[in-house]
Design a protein around this motif. Structure first.
Motif, PDB file in Angstrom:
ATOM      1  N   PHE A   1      31.790  31.946  40.949  1.00  0.00           N
ATOM      2  CA  PHE A   1      33.022  32.446  40.326  1.00  0.00           C
ATOM      3  C   PHE A   1      34.214  32.189  41.253  1.00  0.00           C
ATOM      4  O   PHE A   1      35.238  31.665  40.835  1.00  0.00           O
ATOM      5  CB  PHE A   1      32.907  33.943  40.012  1.00  0.00           C
TER       6      PHE A   1
ATOM      7  N   ASN B   1      30.424  43.177  40.370  1.00  0.00           N
ATOM      8  CA  ASN B   1      31.364  42.168  40.872  1.00  0.00           C
ATOM      9  C   ASN B   1      31.435  40.963  39.952  1.00  0.00           C
ATOM     10  O   ASN B   1      32.507  40.441  39.660  1.00  0.00           O
ATOM     11  CB  ASN B   1      30.937  41.708  42.269  1.00  0.00           C
ATOM     12  N   GLU B   2      30.268  40.506  39.507  1.00  0.00           N
ATOM     13  CA  GLU B   2      30.236  39.353  38.602  1.00  0.00           C
ATOM     14  C   GLU B   2      31.038  39.617  37.335  1.00  0.00           C
ATOM     15  O   GLU B   2      31.716  38.732  36.822  1.00  0.00           O
ATOM     16  CB  GLU B   2      28.794  39.045  38.195  1.00  0.00           C
TER      17      GLU B   2
ATOM     18  N   GLU C   1      28.232  35.055  42.242  1.00  0.00           N
ATOM     19  CA  GLU C   1      29.559  35.503  42.675  1.00  0.00           C
ATOM     20  C   GLU C   1      30.310  34.387  43.379  1.00  0.00           C
ATOM     21  O   GLU C   1      31.509  34.229  43.214  1.00  0.00           O
ATOM     22  CB  GLU C   1      29.431  36.674  43.652  1.00  0.00           C
TER      23      GLU C   1
ATOM     24  N   LEU D   1      37.848  39.877  45.275  1.00  0.00           N
ATOM     25  CA  LEU D   1      37.965  41.083  44.446  1.00  0.00           C
ATOM     26  C   LEU D   1      38.646  42.250  45.160  1.00  0.00           C
ATOM     27  O   LEU D   1      38.775  43.341  44.601  1.00  0.00           O
ATOM     28  CB  LEU D   1      36.586  41.513  43.934  1.00  0.00           C
TER      29      LEU D   1
ATOM     30  N   LEU E   1      42.094  37.856  43.187  1.00  0.00           N
ATOM     31  CA  LEU E   1      41.718  36.835  42.208  1.00  0.00           C
ATOM     32  C   LEU E   1      42.741  36.776  41.077  1.00  0.00           C
ATOM     33  O   LEU E   1      43.179  35.685  40.678  1.00  0.00           O
ATOM     34  CB  LEU E   1      40.322  37.159  41.648  1.00  0.00           C
TER      35      LEU E   1
ATOM     36  N   PHE F   1      33.583  41.593  37.086  1.00  0.00           N
ATOM     37  CA  PHE F   1      35.016  41.543  37.410  1.00  0.00           C
ATOM     38  C   PHE F   1      35.533  40.097  37.430  1.00  0.00           C
ATOM     39  O   PHE F   1      36.653  39.829  37.011  1.00  0.00           O
ATOM     40  CB  PHE F   1      35.304  42.211  38.764  1.00  0.00           C
ATOM     41  N   PHE F   2      34.711  39.196  37.925  1.00  0.00           N
ATOM     42  CA  PHE F   2      35.125  37.785  37.950  1.00  0.00           C
ATOM     43  C   PHE F   2      35.325  37.260  36.524  1.00  0.00           C
ATOM     44  O   PHE F   2      36.346  36.651  36.206  1.00  0.00           O
ATOM     45  CB  PHE F   2      34.086  36.927  38.685  1.00  0.00           C
ATOM     46  N   GLY F   3      34.348  37.498  35.664  1.00  0.00           N
ATOM     47  CA  GLY F   3      34.474  37.059  34.271  1.00  0.00           C
ATOM     48  C   GLY F   3      35.670  37.722  33.595  1.00  0.00           C
ATOM     49  O   GLY F   3      36.424  37.076  32.863  1.00  0.00           O
TER      50      GLY F   3
END
Lengths: 159, 159
Positions: free
Chosen positions: B7, A3-4, B4, B118, B138, A6-8
């Motif tokens: 973000f 998940n992290e 997370e 997400l 997002l 995907f955020f970046g």
């Protein structure tokens, strides 16, 4: 991907898209058209291009991703408003500097781990960052992305 | 806060900042000034305000965060370019709609968990989302944030 990650990845994708749109607007303008003002009495596109290049060039130090490439642009495009100094470089050179700076920044961002995105930027002390961990690289990149979009809205008016 | 959550928090902060800057530009313009074009032959600020309001109003369905508030704006501000139809609402009403839509969206985003950010948006099927999980809420919010910044760059030229 976690998940992290995907955020970046979303932040990186947004940066690329927005810089790409400015590139497109720029590619549709001749060097002569870059001398046009975006509105009466406002900045020339040449100045906006120099301003964005200098602001992005400063990201190398702010995000601690290498040495800056074009410190010579600050005087004309950050310290002074449009029309104060003689144009320091030809438009073609400014276009190359813009592409080069962004290519190197993008390459650096592509290597960022989630922890890299959330690390402090260099203008905040470790002590202040401990109090406010939102002052991270991610916040800077999102802010600069909006900044490019802001000026793209002006650049498209000059066509 | 988890990584997370930081973000998601950065995306929310960027959205608020950028919408806030458009609000500020808007607050400095009278209803009469909203009738000005951002450049010769280009959109009026009134139209840009309506366009942004309609685009944001469509986010309720796209992000599955409630029913939209102003479907009546689509015809004038999305389906048709500026100057095609008579202005459907007075500027004061459009200002209120803009504030109301953003307040409700922001309240919804503030409740998003990292998994909510997400999750897929409603214009991508579950099957397609499985193939490309970057088509998430997002990405939509970052895209709309850049879109507001783009038009803010134009709005400030009309002062």
């Amino acid at each position: 991907m976690t998940n992290e990650e995907f955020f970046g990845g979303a932040a990186l994708q947004s940066w690329k898209l927005v810089v790409g749109r400015f590139d497109k607007a720029l590619a549709e303008l001749s060097d002569e058209q870059l001398q046009r003002r975006v509105a009466p009495g406002r900045n020339r596109l040449y100045y906006i291009l120099g301003h964005l290049t200098a602001v992005h060039d400063r990201l190398f130090a702010l995000l601690d991703v290498g040495a800056r490439l074009h410190p010579e642009l600050d005087e004309a495009f950050i310290s002074n408003p449009d029309g104060t100094l003689a144009d320091p470089v030809p438009a073609a050179e400014l276009r190359r500097a813009w592409s080069e700076v962004n290519a190197r920044l993008t390459a650096a961002f592509e290597k960022f781990t989630p922890a890299d995105w959330l690390a402090r930027h260099t203008q905040v002390s470790e002590e202040d960052f401990a109090k406010d961990p939102t002052r991270n690289r991610l916040a800077v990149v999102l802010s600069r992305t909006s900044h490019v979009a802001f000026h793209t809205g002006q650049a498209v008016l000059a066509k």
